[in-house]
Design a protein around this motif. Structure first.
Motif, PDB file in Angstrom:
ATOM      1  N   GLY A 212      -1.561  32.949 -14.920  1.00  0.00           N
ATOM      2  CA  GLY A 212      -2.797  32.589 -15.612  1.00  0.00           C
ATOM      3  C   GLY A 212      -4.010  32.703 -14.702  1.00  0.00           C
ATOM      4  O   GLY A 212      -5.080  33.166 -15.129  1.00  0.00           O
ATOM      5  N   ALA A 213      -3.860  32.292 -13.451  1.00  0.00           N
ATOM      6  CA  ALA A 213      -4.967  32.397 -12.505  1.00  0.00           C
ATOM      7  C   ALA A 213      -5.302  33.854 -12.212  1.00  0.00           C
ATOM      8  O   ALA A 213      -6.483  34.220 -12.115  1.00  0.00           O
ATOM      9  N   MET A 214      -4.280  34.695 -12.086  1.00  0.00           N
ATOM     10  CA  MET A 214      -4.525  36.118 -11.856  1.00  0.00           C
ATOM     11  C   MET A 214      -5.251  36.734 -13.037  1.00  0.00           C
ATOM     12  O   MET A 214      -6.161  37.556 -12.867  1.00  0.00           O
ATOM     13  N   ASP A 215      -4.871  36.357 -14.251  1.00  0.00           N
ATOM     14  CA  ASP A 215      -5.563  36.853 -15.440  1.00  0.00           C
ATOM     15  C   ASP A 215      -7.011  36.379 -15.455  1.00  0.00           C
ATOM     16  O   ASP A 215      -7.932  37.143 -15.770  1.00  0.00           O
ATOM     17  N   ALA A 216      -7.221  35.090 -15.112  1.00  0.00           N
ATOM     18  CA  ALA A 216      -8.571  34.539 -15.131  1.00  0.00           C
ATOM     19  C   ALA A 216      -9.470  35.204 -14.098  1.00  0.00           C
ATOM     20  O   ALA A 216     -10.667  35.376 -14.318  1.00  0.00           O
ATOM     21  N   ALA A 217      -8.885  35.582 -12.955  1.00  0.00           N
ATOM     22  CA  ALA A 217      -9.677  36.242 -11.912  1.00  0.00           C
ATOM     23  C   ALA A 217     -10.088  37.647 -12.332  1.00  0.00           C
ATOM     24  O   ALA A 217     -11.057  38.199 -11.811  1.00  0.00           O
ATOM     25  N   GLY A 218      -9.321  38.235 -13.241  1.00  0.00           N
ATOM     26  CA  GLY A 218      -9.693  39.526 -13.802  1.00  0.00           C
ATOM     27  C   GLY A 218      -9.448  40.719 -12.915  1.00  0.00           C
ATOM     28  O   GLY A 218      -9.935  41.814 -13.197  1.00  0.00           O
ATOM     29  N   SER A 219      -8.694  40.553 -11.847  1.00  0.00           N
ATOM     30  CA  SER A 219      -8.419  41.674 -10.953  1.00  0.00           C
ATOM     31  C   SER A 219      -7.072  42.283 -11.291  1.00  0.00           C
ATOM     32  O   SER A 219      -6.110  41.574 -11.586  1.00  0.00           O
ATOM     33  N   ASP A 220      -6.989  43.594 -11.219  1.00  0.00           N
ATOM     34  CA  ASP A 220      -5.718  44.281 -11.447  1.00  0.00           C
ATOM     35  C   ASP A 220      -4.977  44.552 -10.137  1.00  0.00           C
ATOM     36  O   ASP A 220      -3.964  45.247 -10.128  1.00  0.00           O
ATOM     37  N   ALA A 221      -5.487  43.998  -9.034  1.00  0.00           N
ATOM     38  CA  ALA A 221      -4.857  44.249  -7.738  1.00  0.00           C
ATOM     39  C   ALA A 221      -3.460  43.660  -7.675  1.00  0.00           C
ATOM     40  O   ALA A 221      -2.571  44.204  -7.034  1.00  0.00           O
ATOM     41  N   GLY A 222      -3.254  42.546  -8.345  1.00  0.00           N
ATOM     42  CA  GLY A 222      -1.947  41.920  -8.360  1.00  0.00           C
ATOM     43  C   GLY A 222      -1.653  41.145  -7.082  1.00  0.00           C
ATOM     44  O   GLY A 222      -2.455  41.101  -6.141  1.00  0.00           O
ATOM     45  N   ILE A 223      -0.483  40.522  -7.063  1.00  0.00           N
ATOM     46  CA  ILE A 223      -0.072  39.717  -5.921  1.00  0.00           C
ATOM     47  C   ILE A 223       1.442  39.805  -5.784  1.00  0.00           C
ATOM     48  O   ILE A 223       2.175  39.860  -6.777  1.00  0.00           O
TER      49      ILE A 223
END
Length: 387
Positions: A134-145
């Motif tokens: 959810g945090a990755m989606d909210a940040a809006g980056s497609d870089a991933g982790i």
């Protein structure tokens, strides 16, 4: 408040350093780095030292120049501090659950990726995976982790049990578009200070079995397991030669401390030297004891009190608890003599990690503690990085 500019210490002789002070023997530290780098190369394993020990971007970059592939940290704020200092490959080898912290994680992952770097993090619950996604989606980056599933291989702290639960978490990570399943985090911290070599070997044999079995189950489920990471300074030889661990997280080898010195030596791994010391001065003398100015505000005592360095066994001194500002020194044997008023001594901290966290800077001395000169002043960039 810092009493003097950091550059003012450069060029001081070791005997001119004010007390108490945290001092690195640069020659000993560099020998430790060389031994660790050679050991990793010899065993064909990656080497990702734990930066929570030194908390310094300058030291992290020095280790990377010697061959470290990146660094572990335990806190989001540690990762942010090291990234600000130029470290580009970081693994938060801990669970992060708070939404505000996870948003920081997501933003840091994006910043590192934009600069050619990488951020990884550990998880041990479906809820943690969902919140991270959810945090990755909210940040809006497609870089991933990159995400590593943590398994409990004997530490009894974080991590799911080895086996099916870890398989389920790996699948959950792989199902999220901005998360990349990157392997297993399998650190056996409880084994690092088991005193007997045989005890440490047995504990890691259990960890290796658990990690290997879990990797096989995940791969049987159709997911590749690119990495198994773990190991500490007390056991690194066993993980390195296991054929299961791909990466070593040992960090305390860099400085060593009194607690590690109490372990039975293991001839299968490099012999590391003490490189972090607290310089202290005797400020009061009495017939039965002397008092120095390095109390618990200058060194951590969670793993025991410091040792007094550099004295022959017959002249050894015993450091006793004197409180925040004082250490009490006693003669350890009948031939030992108490130090004189004004005499300086060097202490080996009981636990290097929290000791470093008590200091704004570390003074790097070249040429030994007796005749050396301050060559570097190293900032403790992640001091107090608790969140």
């Amino acid at each position: 408040m810092k009493s003097t500019p950091e550059h003012a210490a450069i060029g001081l002789r070791a005997d001119q350093i004010d007390t108490p002070a945290a001092v690195i023997d640069l020659d000993a530290m560099e020998r430790n780095i060389q031994r660790m780098a050679a050991f990793a190369r010899q065993n064909q394993v990656r080497w990702r030292p734990h930066a929570k020990m030194h908390k310094s971007a300058a030291i992290a970059l020095l280790l990377e120049q010697a061959g470290a592939c990146g660094h572990c940290v335990q806190k989001t704020s540690e990762a942010e501090a090291l990234a600000a200092g130029g470290v580009r490959d970081l693994f938060i080898s801990n669970e992060v659950i708070a939404p505000a912290k996870l948003l920081r994680v997501a933003r840091l992952a994006a910043r590192l990726a934009a600069d050619g770097g990488r951020l990884a993090i550990a998880v041990d619950s479906p809820e943690g995976i969902a919140r991270l996604a959810g945090a990755m989606d909210a940040a809006g980056s497609d870089a991933g982790i990159d995400v590593l599933v943590e398994i409990d291989v004997g530490q009894g702290r974080c991590g799911v049990p080895p086996g099916p639960e870890a398989v389920a978490l790996a699948r959950a990570v792989a199902a999220r578009p901005r998360l990349r399943f990157a392997g297993l985090h399998a650190y056996q911290g409880g084994a690092q200070h088991l005193r007997a070599t045989a005890e440490r070997r047995a504990a890691i044999a259990h960890a290796v079995h658990a990690a290997a079995g879990t990797r096989a189950l995940i791969e049987a489920a159709g997911l590749p397991v690119p990495l198994v990471t773990g190991a500490g300074t007390g056991t690194l030889a066993h993980e390195a030669t296991s054929g299961v661990y791909d990466e070593l997280q040992a960090g305390s080898f860099l400085f060593m401390d009194a607690d590690y010195a109490a372990n039975e030596p293991d001839t299968t791994q490099p012999a590391f030297e003490h490189a972090l010391f607290i310089k202290t001065q005797v400020i009061s003398t009495h017939p039965t004891h002397a008092v120095c100015d390095a109390g618990h505000k200058s060194h951590a005592i969670d793993s025991g009190l410091p040792l007094v360095h550099g004295l022959a066994p017959a002249h050894a001194l015993h450091y006793a608890n004197g409180g925040d500002e004082h250490g009490i020194l006693h003669a350890a044997g009948p031939q030992a003599r108490l130090p004189a008023l004004g005499q300086t001594l060097w202490l080996i901290p009981g636990h290097c990690d929290p000791t470093v966290n008590l200091h704004d800077r570390l003074l790097g001395v070249r040429g030994g503690l007796e005749h050396g000169v301050v060559e570097r002043v190293i900032g403790v960039d992640a001091r107090g990085a608790l969140t």
